[in-house]
Motif scaffolding. Sequence first.
Motif, PDB file in Angstrom:
ATOM      1  N   GLY A 118       0.903  -1.193  -0.031  1.00  0.00           N
ATOM      2  CA  GLY A 118       0.124   0.122  -0.078  1.00  0.00           C
ATOM      3  C   GLY A 118       0.877   1.230  -0.061  1.00  0.00           C
ATOM      4  O   GLY A 118       1.993   1.250   0.268  1.00  0.00           O
ATOM      5  N   ASP A 131      -4.211   0.289   0.486  1.00  0.00           N
ATOM      6  CA  ASP A 131      -3.798  -0.656  -0.728  1.00  0.00           C
ATOM      7  C   ASP A 131      -4.951  -0.057  -1.716  1.00  0.00           C
ATOM      8  O   ASP A 131      -5.455   0.843  -1.649  1.00  0.00           O
ATOM      9  N   ARG A 132      -4.695  -0.636  -2.884  1.00  0.00           N
ATOM     10  CA  ARG A 132      -5.594   0.025  -4.086  1.00  0.00           C
ATOM     11  C   ARG A 132      -7.134  -0.006  -3.737  1.00  0.00           C
ATOM     12  O   ARG A 132      -7.849   0.406  -4.509  1.00  0.00           O
ATOM     13  N   LYS A 133      -7.437  -1.058  -2.789  1.00  0.00           N
ATOM     14  CA  LYS A 133      -8.906  -1.203  -2.551  1.00  0.00           C
ATOM     15  C   LYS A 133      -9.455  -0.425  -1.514  1.00  0.00           C
ATOM     16  O   LYS A 133     -10.531  -0.051  -1.184  1.00  0.00           O
ATOM     17  N   SER A 170     -13.799  -6.331  -6.662  1.00  0.00           N
ATOM     18  CA  SER A 170     -12.444  -6.317  -7.423  1.00  0.00           C
ATOM     19  C   SER A 170     -12.675  -7.084  -8.450  1.00  0.00           C
ATOM     20  O   SER A 170     -13.450  -7.954  -8.693  1.00  0.00           O
TER      21      SER A 170
END
Length: 295
Positions: free
Chosen positions: A49, A63-65, A295
């Motif tokens: 992240g 992180d990307r989420k 996702s």
Amino acid sequence: MTGRRVAGVNRYSHDVLAKGWQQANRPTAVKTPVARDMVLEEPTSGFVGAVVGWENGVVVLEDRKGKRRSFPFGPNFWLEGKPIDLTAPARSAPSARDKAQHHNRTHTASGSRVGPAEKAKVALPSRIYVEGRHDAELVEKVWGADLRHVGVVVEYLGGIDDLPAIVAEFAPVRGRRLGVLVDHLVPGSKESRIVQQVTGEHVFVTGHEYIDIWAAVKPARVGLEAWPDIPRGTEWKKGTLAALGWPHADQADVAAGWKRILGRVTGWKDLDPRLLTEVEKLIDFVTEDHLDRES
């Protein structure tokens, strides 16, 4: 076949069992000051992240989420495929007022980036319960924007004794998780026994060890070096207000005192990192099923 000796070369000149032989060919972790937006990997957990904040030796990664995790500084990170020893940045002069205001516009009180404006989300089936009214108010002030962004509703838990009935009525299942933040959760206590009764695959209960949520606020925010030790038999909140020199005669004074303390909290940097970690665990837990579907 007889062995040949090459002049000047001795393959056995080094003791292969000497101390440190395992690390001889490993890359050295280079000391690297932390910086915002630096993308790090914590190899033990596999979490990757960007740095969104740090405080008291703890770095917060996102992180990307949008999931966030906290990790201590040290030689336990990878940056661009190489090991680093993450350190605090060099001290610099205080930021100018306009820089602070800019940060407030681009980041929430919890340190998350503010995204583009979006329509209000329908609340997720999953919920977070917070024991204690002051606890709930603190969570709302620091994490309210993040919780609204992911569609998680926080509800007030009047007391730990109500928890088994709440869990039974809520009937947690996959996609309908329940996270609970409990006040003064210490091993061997009544609270810990109740927590053991209700914890399950879709129920996650965590808490803090402070005698009261007030102590999760850094004492420096109210001009103290440390929160005072209050003698047995004296109500902690009233004793604390007395130590501060604030009115402390009745519940109205307690309410006013908490309002003053809460008013000194502007964001995550004003809180003990241990509370940050537990609240972030709760948010991760109740949103996990829904993030997986996106996702």
